[in-house]
Design an enzyme around this catalytic site. Structure first.
Site, PDB file in Angstrom:
ATOM      1  N   GLY A 181      -9.799 -18.634 -22.543  1.00  0.00           N
ATOM      2  CA  GLY A 181      -8.793 -19.372 -21.767  1.00  0.00           C
ATOM      3  C   GLY A 181      -9.413 -20.666 -21.281  1.00  0.00           C
ATOM      4  O   GLY A 181     -10.317 -21.212 -21.927  1.00  0.00           O
ATOM      5  N   SER A 202     -10.157 -12.708 -27.920  1.00  0.00           N
ATOM      6  CA  SER A 202      -9.113 -12.818 -26.896  1.00  0.00           C
ATOM      7  C   SER A 202      -7.920 -12.036 -27.420  1.00  0.00           C
ATOM      8  O   SER A 202      -7.973 -11.505 -28.535  1.00  0.00           O
ATOM      9  CB  SER A 202      -8.757 -14.279 -26.615  1.00  0.00           C
ATOM     10  N   ARG A 260     -14.788 -10.869 -13.710  1.00  0.00           N
ATOM     11  CA  ARG A 260     -14.650  -9.892 -12.628  1.00  0.00           C
ATOM     12  C   ARG A 260     -15.594  -8.733 -12.938  1.00  0.00           C
ATOM     13  O   ARG A 260     -15.788  -8.381 -14.112  1.00  0.00           O
ATOM     14  CB  ARG A 260     -13.222  -9.348 -12.557  1.00  0.00           C
ATOM     15  N   GLU A 289     -18.089  -5.249  -5.046  1.00  0.00           N
ATOM     16  CA  GLU A 289     -18.601  -6.335  -4.207  1.00  0.00           C
ATOM     17  C   GLU A 289     -18.300  -6.042  -2.743  1.00  0.00           C
ATOM     18  O   GLU A 289     -17.219  -5.530  -2.456  1.00  0.00           O
ATOM     19  CB  GLU A 289     -17.941  -7.648  -4.626  1.00  0.00           C
ATOM     20  N   HIS A 307     -20.860 -13.845  -6.275  1.00  0.00           N
ATOM     21  CA  HIS A 307     -19.483 -14.286  -6.599  1.00  0.00           C
ATOM     22  C   HIS A 307     -19.189 -15.686  -6.047  1.00  0.00           C
ATOM     23  O   HIS A 307     -18.288 -15.866  -5.233  1.00  0.00           O
ATOM     24  CB  HIS A 307     -18.464 -13.259  -6.067  1.00  0.00           C
ATOM     25  N   ALA A 309     -19.414 -18.606  -8.341  1.00  0.00           N
ATOM     26  CA  ALA A 309     -19.370 -19.576  -9.441  1.00  0.00           C
ATOM     27  C   ALA A 309     -18.320 -20.673  -9.217  1.00  0.00           C
ATOM     28  O   ALA A 309     -18.494 -21.798  -9.671  1.00  0.00           O
ATOM     29  CB  ALA A 309     -19.094 -18.857 -10.767  1.00  0.00           C
TER      30      ALA A 309
END
Ligand SMILES: O=CC(=O)O
Length: 343
Positions: A181, A202, A260, A289, A307, A309
């Site tokens: 994506g 994908s 994720r 997390e 987490h 980025a």
């Protein structure tokens, strides 16, 4: 005078106009965990009145707050990973728009929104470049052992052990991207500059993509030195990286996850890393997390990150503009800028 200062002045002017002329700003409900703060409410407040249960009634449960205040709410701003499921939607009978502030929307019950005719928008492409940069940073770090070398120097070991284990080259690596994506495409663009050979998996082949397509992640893994997971978390992609894929990736293989946590079967990944069955990992996201399997703390071929980025001031500014544009479009019956497909 900079553009930013000018728009701050305009904002202040507009705010005082609002105050003088009676308030016509549409009402937007802020849905957030108490640990998540609004990024910068100033420019939002120029255009919208914000109803923030966390700020207005710290101790009052939503189940009591929303029936009293939420009946006419048409738009909701969902911050970070704050879960939004049927229990909350039930309390908001007039809701028509959920504006999410994240690229991933796995914390929102999309099927329930669809069933109720509620549109959902996300961060669109606002974060894609920063996440892609970070994926490449993690990959370079794992390959060239940057974080491990940093620990080595800081721990004073250099004078005693002048030989440091060699890292390996990024140039020419076969990189498999899971999810081509907007983020995956930015990752590919960057790695082409390192002369990497790009392939991807994908839901469907992208006719306009120049990269090799595999319709099966195991086949992609067999043919890759590195896997980078960039896809959305859905019921189809949960544990898309399982034991078979890790085996297919092999002892030298490296996995980078900026999507994720649950895209990877984390228990298996930890086993594979501890037993040296794969070469290394760069992980920005985890299954539970903020808890990270402690076995990973010992491993120098694993780079861990909390987490973040997407987190740069620039990407937040882009997100902020997008959220305002989506809300403005909604309240003036114009097409939304970053709608999420719900069917
Ligand atoms: O993880 C961050 C996001 O989905 O925006």
């Amino acid at each position: 005078i900079s553009e930013r200062q000018m728009s701050a002045q305009e904002n202040t002017l507009q705010k005082s106009r609002n105050e003088q002329e009676g308030d016509h700003r549409p009402l937007v409900l802020v849905h957030r965990l108490p640990t998540f703060s609004l990024l910068s409410s100033d420019s939002l407040l120029i255009h919208f009145r914000l109803l923030d249960p966390v700020a207005s009634a710290a101790d009052e449960p939503l189940q009591e707050f929303l029936p009293r205040h939420g009946q006419s709410i048409r738009a909701l701003l969902c911050l970070g990973p704050t879960p939004l499921k049927a229990d909350i939607l039930d309390l908001l009978p007039s809701l028509q728009l959920v504006a999410a502030c994240s690229a991933g929307v796995d914390h929102i019950d999309l099927a329930e929104c669809h069933r109720r005719g509620i549109a959902v928008t996300n961060a669109g492409t606002a974060f894609s470049e920063d996440v892609a940069d970070y994926a490449v940073a993690l990959l370079l770090d794992v390959l060239r052992r940057v974080s491990a070398a940093n620990r080595f120097v800081r721990s004073g070991l250099w004078p005693q052990k002048p030989d440091y284990p060699l890292g390996s080259k990024l140039w020419g690596k076969r990189v498999g991207i899971v999810g081509l994506g907007s983020i995956g495409s930015e990752v590919a663009k960057r790695l082409v500059a390192f002369d990497c050979r790009i392939a991807y998996n994908s839901r469907a082949k992208k006719p306009s993509s120049p990269y090799t397509y595999y319709d099966n992640v195991c086949d992609l893994a067999v043919n890759s030195d590195v896997l980078i997971t960039c896809c959305a978390l859905t019921s189809e992609t949960r544990h898309i990286i399982n034991k078979d894929v890790l085996t297919a990736l092999g002892k030298e293989g490296i996995i980078i996850n900026v999507g994720r946590g649950p895209l990877i079967d984390e228990k298996e990944l930890v086993q594979y890393l501890v037993q040296g069955e794969i070469g290394g990992a760069g992980l920005d996201v985890f299954e539970k997390e903020p808890y990270v399997p402690t076995e990973l703390f010992e491993l120098d071929n694993v780079v861990l990150s909390p987490h973040l980025a997407v987190l740069t001031p620039e990407s937040f500014e882009a997100l902020h503009e997008l959220v305002i544009a989506n809300l403005k479009a909604f309240f003036s019956n114009k097409p939304l800028l970053s709608p999420v497909r719900l069917d």
